[in-house]
Design a protein around this motif. Sequence first.
Motif, PDB file in Angstrom:
ATOM      1  N   ARG A 191      -7.238  -0.609  41.812  1.00 30.30           N
ATOM      2  CA  ARG A 191      -6.654  -0.123  40.560  1.00 30.30           C
ATOM      3  C   ARG A 191      -7.020   1.334  40.373  1.00 30.30           C
ATOM      4  O   ARG A 191      -8.140   1.740  40.689  1.00 30.30           O
ATOM      5  CB  ARG A 191      -7.170  -0.930  39.365  1.00 30.30           C
ATOM      6  N   GLU A 192      -6.112   2.102  39.840  1.00 33.80           N
ATOM      7  CA  GLU A 192      -6.380   3.503  39.588  1.00 33.80           C
ATOM      8  C   GLU A 192      -7.272   3.671  38.358  1.00 33.80           C
ATOM      9  O   GLU A 192      -7.244   2.850  37.433  1.00 33.80           O
ATOM     10  CB  GLU A 192      -5.063   4.271  39.358  1.00 33.80           C
ATOM     11  N   VAL A 193      -8.055   4.733  38.361  1.00 33.23           N
ATOM     12  CA  VAL A 193      -8.863   5.066  37.192  1.00 33.23           C
ATOM     13  C   VAL A 193      -7.930   5.598  36.107  1.00 33.23           C
ATOM     14  O   VAL A 193      -7.209   6.574  36.335  1.00 33.23           O
ATOM     15  CB  VAL A 193      -9.916   6.130  37.544  1.00 33.23           C
ATOM     16  N   PRO A 194      -7.893   4.979  34.927  1.00 30.46           N
ATOM     17  CA  PRO A 194      -6.963   5.438  33.894  1.00 30.46           C
ATOM     18  C   PRO A 194      -7.346   6.815  33.383  1.00 30.46           C
ATOM     19  O   PRO A 194      -8.531   7.157  33.312  1.00 30.46           O
ATOM     20  CB  PRO A 194      -7.081   4.376  32.802  1.00 30.46           C
ATOM     21  N   PRO A 195      -6.345   7.620  33.019  1.00 32.87           N
ATOM     22  CA  PRO A 195      -6.656   8.952  32.474  1.00 32.87           C
ATOM     23  C   PRO A 195      -7.301   8.841  31.100  1.00 32.87           C
ATOM     24  O   PRO A 195      -7.169   7.826  30.406  1.00 32.87           O
ATOM     25  CB  PRO A 195      -5.285   9.625  32.388  1.00 32.87           C
ATOM     26  N   LEU A 196      -7.989   9.896  30.717  1.00 39.72           N
ATOM     27  CA  LEU A 196      -8.647   9.922  29.419  1.00 39.72           C
ATOM     28  C   LEU A 196      -7.595  10.092  28.323  1.00 39.72           C
ATOM     29  O   LEU A 196      -6.772  11.012  28.391  1.00 39.72           O
ATOM     30  CB  LEU A 196      -9.650  11.086  29.367  1.00 39.72           C
ATOM     31  N   PRO A 197      -7.595   9.236  27.301  1.00 42.16           N
ATOM     32  CA  PRO A 197      -6.602   9.384  26.228  1.00 42.16           C
ATOM     33  C   PRO A 197      -6.776  10.716  25.498  1.00 42.16           C
ATOM     34  O   PRO A 197      -7.896  11.151  25.243  1.00 42.16           O
ATOM     35  CB  PRO A 197      -6.909   8.209  25.295  1.00 42.16           C
ATOM     36  N   GLU A 198      -5.658  11.336  25.175  1.00 41.93           N
ATOM     37  CA  GLU A 198      -5.699  12.580  24.401  1.00 41.93           C
ATOM     38  C   GLU A 198      -5.724  12.216  22.921  1.00 41.93           C
ATOM     39  O   GLU A 198      -4.712  12.201  22.242  1.00 41.93           O
ATOM     40  CB  GLU A 198      -4.494  13.456  24.745  1.00 41.93           C
ATOM     41  N   ASP A 199      -6.905  11.915  22.438  1.00 44.68           N
ATOM     42  CA  ASP A 199      -7.071  11.452  21.067  1.00 44.68           C
ATOM     43  C   ASP A 199      -8.329  12.116  20.513  1.00 44.68           C
ATOM     44  O   ASP A 199      -9.421  11.930  21.062  1.00 44.68           O
ATOM     45  CB  ASP A 199      -7.222   9.931  21.050  1.00 44.68           C
ATOM     46  N   PRO A 200      -8.205  12.901  19.451  1.00 42.54           N
ATOM     47  CA  PRO A 200      -9.386  13.600  18.909  1.00 42.54           C
ATOM     48  C   PRO A 200     -10.484  12.661  18.428  1.00 42.54           C
ATOM     49  O   PRO A 200     -11.636  13.080  18.302  1.00 42.54           O
ATOM     50  CB  PRO A 200      -8.816  14.424  17.748  1.00 42.54           C
TER      51      PRO A 200
END
Length: 364
Positions: A191-200
């Motif tokens: 499984r790929e490492v999920p990207p970091l959510p762009e959420d403040p």
Amino acid sequence: MTVLDARALGRAALARQFLLARTDAPALDVVTRLGGMQAQEPQEPFIGLWSRTRDFRPEILDALLTGRALVRLPLMRRTIHLVAAEDALAWHARHATMLRTKVLTVYRDELAGIDPDALAAAGRAVMADGTPRTTAELVGAVADRWPDRPRRPLGELLVSGVIPMVQLPPRGLWGSRAGVRNQTLAAWLGREVPPLPEDPADPVGQALLRRYLAAHGPASSSDLRAWCGLTGLPAAVKAAREELVAFRDERGRELLDLPDAPRPDPDTPAPVRFLPAFDNAILGYQDRSRIIDDAHRGLSVAGERVVLVDGRVSATWTLRGDTVAVTPLRRLSRAERAEVTEEGGALAAFLTGRESDRVALDAP
């Protein structure tokens, strides 16, 4: 605001670390609930799990590693940690900047001017065939593009700074002295490492905060930073604050915690426990006074194995042949010496695989 003294904080930490009473929970659940275990010394997690779980056997951890439920990889503080596969995938992107920055800082001169993204792309291309490689093999495959760079810094940046990598078994298996073979985290787990959510509000940071407090709280922001190596997670702390409760320690510092987490009576008896080197029950704090005296703080980063007596670091220990050798750091009572001897004998039997109860307990 309620003030918690060192003894109260220590009992809370021991309860959450499964050190007040051994647990019947499966080893995978224990590692997950601890938020991972420090594992740069490959055999130490076996000791940490033996001290925390009933009827623990080395083959249990071996099966979790070979079955890919647990993985060994650079993560918190850029040290090798044993973590659940799901946590490795969920947390790596949040640690990625810290991991890269630490390598580039340590090797500032050797890696000056290098493009980390170009190095990462070259390394991924080499690893794309799915073959596990030693760090030397990986560096050798890309070194022609950076012929003027020392190989060790390139290797450090590749395997712990720019590509999510795991250290494969047999490294980390019981009794193994195998060297490091690397594989990408994505290839090993499929499984790929999920990207970091762009959420403040930093939802991944909030999850880390809650998991940290569940295993180490009550604790300060500086304690959290000392555990994970990230810069305090201010947005996560701010977003989660309304869900948390606050205390103060004896120095007046604010400590945060989960509302329903255990905070035992400070007079709760704490049994003798033998800890491995670099255990996060100690290293998981900036202020370690809840469990170790300041005079002995250096032991926690020197690789010494320690013994908890009445909930505090009171001795060091090592294995000499088939004997657990204990060196007290303070005078132990007759009852304490008896308990140390009993627990040390059980540990000797575990470590040697024989019906051994050999303990050498030095004076005082």
